[in-house]
Write a protein that holds these residues in place. Structure first.
Motif, mmCIF file in Angstrom:
data_model
loop_
_atom_site.group_PDB
_atom_site.id
_atom_site.type_symbol
_atom_site.label_atom_id
_atom_site.label_comp_id
_atom_site.label_asym_id
_atom_site.label_seq_id
_atom_site.Cartn_x
_atom_site.Cartn_y
_atom_site.Cartn_z
ATOM 1 N N VAL A 10 29.552 14.460 39.731
ATOM 2 C CA VAL A 10 29.041 15.721 39.197
ATOM 3 C C VAL A 10 29.694 16.035 37.851
ATOM 4 O O VAL A 10 29.009 16.404 36.880
ATOM 5 N N ILE A 11 31.009 15.863 37.770
ATOM 6 C CA ILE A 11 31.735 16.155 36.532
ATOM 7 C C ILE A 11 31.294 15.212 35.408
ATOM 8 O O ILE A 11 31.045 15.645 34.262
ATOM 9 N N VAL A 12 31.181 13.936 35.720
ATOM 10 C CA VAL A 12 30.834 12.953 34.690
ATOM 11 C C VAL A 12 29.399 13.134 34.209
ATOM 12 O O VAL A 12 29.126 13.055 33.006
ATOM 13 N N ILE A 13 28.473 13.390 35.117
ATOM 14 C CA ILE A 13 27.090 13.627 34.711
ATOM 15 C C ILE A 13 27.004 14.867 33.821
ATOM 16 O O ILE A 13 26.283 14.882 32.810
ATOM 17 N N ALA A 14 27.760 15.901 34.181
ATOM 18 C CA ALA A 14 27.791 17.110 33.356
ATOM 19 C C ALA A 14 28.338 16.787 31.967
ATOM 20 O O ALA A 14 27.816 17.262 30.946
ATOM 21 N N PHE A 15 29.375 15.961 31.915
ATOM 22 C CA PHE A 15 29.951 15.543 30.628
ATOM 23 C C PHE A 15 28.912 14.817 29.780
ATOM 24 O O PHE A 15 28.783 15.073 28.574
ATOM 25 N N CYS A 16 28.169 13.907 30.404
ATOM 26 C CA CYS A 16 27.172 13.110 29.684
ATOM 27 C C CYS A 16 26.034 13.962 29.138
ATOM 28 O O CYS A 16 25.339 13.552 28.206
ATOM 29 N N ILE A 17 25.842 15.132 29.723
ATOM 30 C CA ILE A 17 24.790 16.039 29.255
ATOM 31 C C ILE A 17 25.341 17.061 28.265
ATOM 32 O O ILE A 17 24.775 17.283 27.190
ATOM 33 N N VAL A 18 26.470 17.667 28.624
ATOM 34 C CA VAL A 18 27.013 18.780 27.844
ATOM 35 C C VAL A 18 27.574 18.331 26.493
ATOM 36 O O VAL A 18 27.284 18.948 25.459
ATOM 37 N N MET A 19 28.378 17.268 26.485
ATOM 38 C CA MET A 19 29.033 16.866 25.242
ATOM 39 C C MET A 19 28.046 16.459 24.148
ATOM 40 O O MET A 19 28.166 16.923 23.002
ATOM 41 N N PRO A 20 27.054 15.623 24.423
ATOM 42 C CA PRO A 20 26.067 15.336 23.376
ATOM 43 C C PRO A 20 25.293 16.571 22.936
ATOM 44 O O PRO A 20 24.938 16.701 21.754
ATOM 45 N N THR A 21 25.037 17.487 23.879
ATOM 46 C CA THR A 21 24.317 18.714 23.532
ATOM 47 C C THR A 21 25.132 19.567 22.571
ATOM 48 O O THR A 21 24.615 20.079 21.573
ATOM 49 N N ILE A 22 26.431 19.712 22.856
ATOM 50 C CA ILE A 22 27.323 20.464 21.966
ATOM 51 C C ILE A 22 27.378 19.794 20.591
ATOM 52 O O ILE A 22 27.336 20.457 19.550
ATOM 53 N N GLY A 23 27.461 18.460 20.608
ATOM 54 C CA GLY A 23 27.483 17.728 19.346
ATOM 55 C C GLY A 23 26.221 17.938 18.540
ATOM 56 O O GLY A 23 26.277 18.108 17.319
ATOM 57 N N TYR A 24 25.085 17.955 19.226
ATOM 58 C CA TYR A 24 23.805 18.151 18.542
ATOM 59 C C TYR A 24 23.713 19.553 17.940
ATOM 60 O O TYR A 24 23.273 19.724 16.806
ATOM 61 N N ILE A 25 24.157 20.550 18.704
ATOM 62 C CA ILE A 25 24.082 21.938 18.236
ATOM 63 C C ILE A 25 25.004 22.164 17.037
ATOM 64 O O ILE A 25 24.634 22.821 16.057
ATOM 65 N N ASN A 26 26.209 21.590 17.096
ATOM 66 C CA ASN A 26 27.207 21.861 16.062
ATOM 67 C C ASN A 26 27.160 20.904 14.878
ATOM 68 O O ASN A 26 27.547 21.282 13.765
ATOM 69 N N ILE A 27 26.703 19.684 15.110
ATOM 70 C CA ILE A 27 26.721 18.698 14.031
ATOM 71 C C ILE A 27 25.328 18.135 13.752
ATOM 72 O O ILE A 27 24.856 18.144 12.630
ATOM 73 N N GLY A 28 24.669 17.626 14.786
ATOM 74 C CA GLY A 28 23.349 17.060 14.557
ATOM 75 C C GLY A 28 23.065 15.882 15.463
ATOM 76 O O GLY A 28 23.762 15.646 16.447
ATOM 77 N N LEU A 29 22.027 15.110 15.119
ATOM 78 C CA LEU A 29 21.563 14.018 15.964
ATOM 79 C C LEU A 29 22.517 12.834 16.071
ATOM 80 O O LEU A 29 22.630 12.242 17.155
ATOM 81 N N PRO A 30 23.213 12.410 15.002
ATOM 82 C CA PRO A 30 24.091 11.238 15.117
ATOM 83 C C PRO A 30 25.088 11.307 16.272
ATOM 84 O O PRO A 30 25.275 10.295 16.973
ATOM 85 N N PRO A 31 25.768 12.454 16.530
ATOM 86 C CA PRO A 31 26.676 12.495 17.687
ATOM 87 C C PRO A 31 25.962 12.264 19.011
ATOM 88 O O PRO A 31 26.542 11.704 19.947
ATOM 89 N N VAL A 32 24.701 12.700 19.106
ATOM 90 C CA VAL A 32 23.935 12.481 20.334
ATOM 91 C C VAL A 32 23.719 10.993 20.550
ATOM 92 O O VAL A 32 23.875 10.471 21.660
ATOM 93 N N ILE A 33 23.387 10.292 19.479
ATOM 94 C CA ILE A 33 23.129 8.858 19.581
ATOM 95 C C ILE A 33 24.406 8.086 19.889
ATOM 96 O O ILE A 33 24.445 7.246 20.802
ATOM 97 N N ILE A 34 25.471 8.384 19.143
ATOM 98 C CA ILE A 34 26.715 7.630 19.286
ATOM 99 C C ILE A 34 27.471 8.051 20.537
ATOM 100 O O ILE A 34 27.805 7.218 21.399
ATOM 101 N N VAL A 35 27.758 9.358 20.671
ATOM 102 C CA VAL A 35 28.534 9.846 21.814
ATOM 103 C C VAL A 35 27.715 9.767 23.095
ATOM 104 O O VAL A 35 28.191 9.279 24.124
ATOM 105 N N GLY A 36 26.463 10.234 23.023
ATOM 106 C CA GLY A 36 25.625 10.208 24.216
ATOM 107 C C GLY A 36 25.341 8.796 24.687
ATOM 108 O O GLY A 36 25.398 8.510 25.892
ATOM 109 N N GLY A 37 25.051 7.904 23.740
ATOM 110 C CA GLY A 37 24.795 6.515 24.112
ATOM 111 C C GLY A 37 26.007 5.860 24.741
ATOM 112 O O GLY A 37 25.908 5.163 25.760
#
Length: 219
Positions: A13-40
């Motif tokens: 549960v914690i890890v799945i939440a991390f995989c969703i929340v962290m890229p989302t925060i990155g996208y909101i604050n920085i943009g698409l590249p963090p979603v691709i790199i961090v999320g991937g």
């Protein structure tokens, strides 16, 4: 020693939440590249972790030295990135609001704290620590090869101007954005490129070594 079912479910549960929340925060604050790199990296790391570490945590004598070597290489790499303006360079390349301050906050302050706690967790075979380790092996490990691609990409902001620029991007002022575009500078380099191999080598070897250990355990 196998992880209990309740601990596995909690960790999932914690890890799945991390995989969703962290890229989302990155996208909101920085943009698409963090979603691709961090999320991937998070998704690939999740798969490796789920099938190798979650149920049967790897012996600390094997995974802990691998993790520490990768992190040590990463920290040296981050020094070069800081000295050569990695975050502002990425901002100019992709037109994202990534400032030097936010770079330092994440990679120079929060990062080492997470690595220290992860090392402790690996020693005690905590499943969540195993995920962070796999995330590091995949992200700062394998994904560092992108440094060798970035000089070939046309910057979104003033690609023909070799000088550093300062602009407001999405309401955030990003200062001293260098241009590492090869066609403009004539120099094949991007911030952090010379030391990118330092976390890559132990990161890639760690994947090989841990998968080999997993196969041996399965026999």
């Amino acid at each position: 020693m196998q992880t209990s079912k309740s601990t596995r479910i909690f960790s999932l549960v914690i890890v799945i939440a991390f995989c969703i929340v962290m890229p989302t925060i990155g996208y909101i604050n920085i943009g698409l590249p963090p979603v691709i790199i961090v999320g991937g990296s998070a998704i690939v790391g999740f798969l490796f972790w789920y099938f190798t570490y979650l149920k049967n945590p790897t012996d600390p004598k094997i995974i802990l030295p691998l993790f520490l070597l990768t992190v040590a290489g990463l920290q040296i790499h981050i020094i070069e990135e800081y000295e050569t303006g990695f975050a502002p360079a990425m901002s100019r390349l992709f037109e994202i609001p990534w400032t030097e301050r936010s770079f330092l906050l994440v990679f120079a302050l929060v990062g080492p704290t997470v690595y220290t706690l992860t090392s402790l967790g690996l020693y005690y075979r905590v499943p969540l620590a195993g995920f962070i380790a796999w995330f590091i092996f995949i992200g700062p490990g394998v994904a560092e090869f992108t440094h060798y691609v970035f000089p070939l990409l046309t910057p979104s902001l003033e690609p023909g101007n070799v000088s550093d620029i300062t602009q407001t991007i999405h309401g955030v002022e990003v200062a001293n954005m260098p241009n590492y575009y090869y066609k403009t500078t004539g120099n094949y380099y991007f911030s952090g490129m010379w030391t990118a191999f330092l976390p890559m080598i132990p990161g890639i070897y760690s994947i090989y070594r841990l998968m080999k250990e997993h196969r041996l355990q399965a026999e």
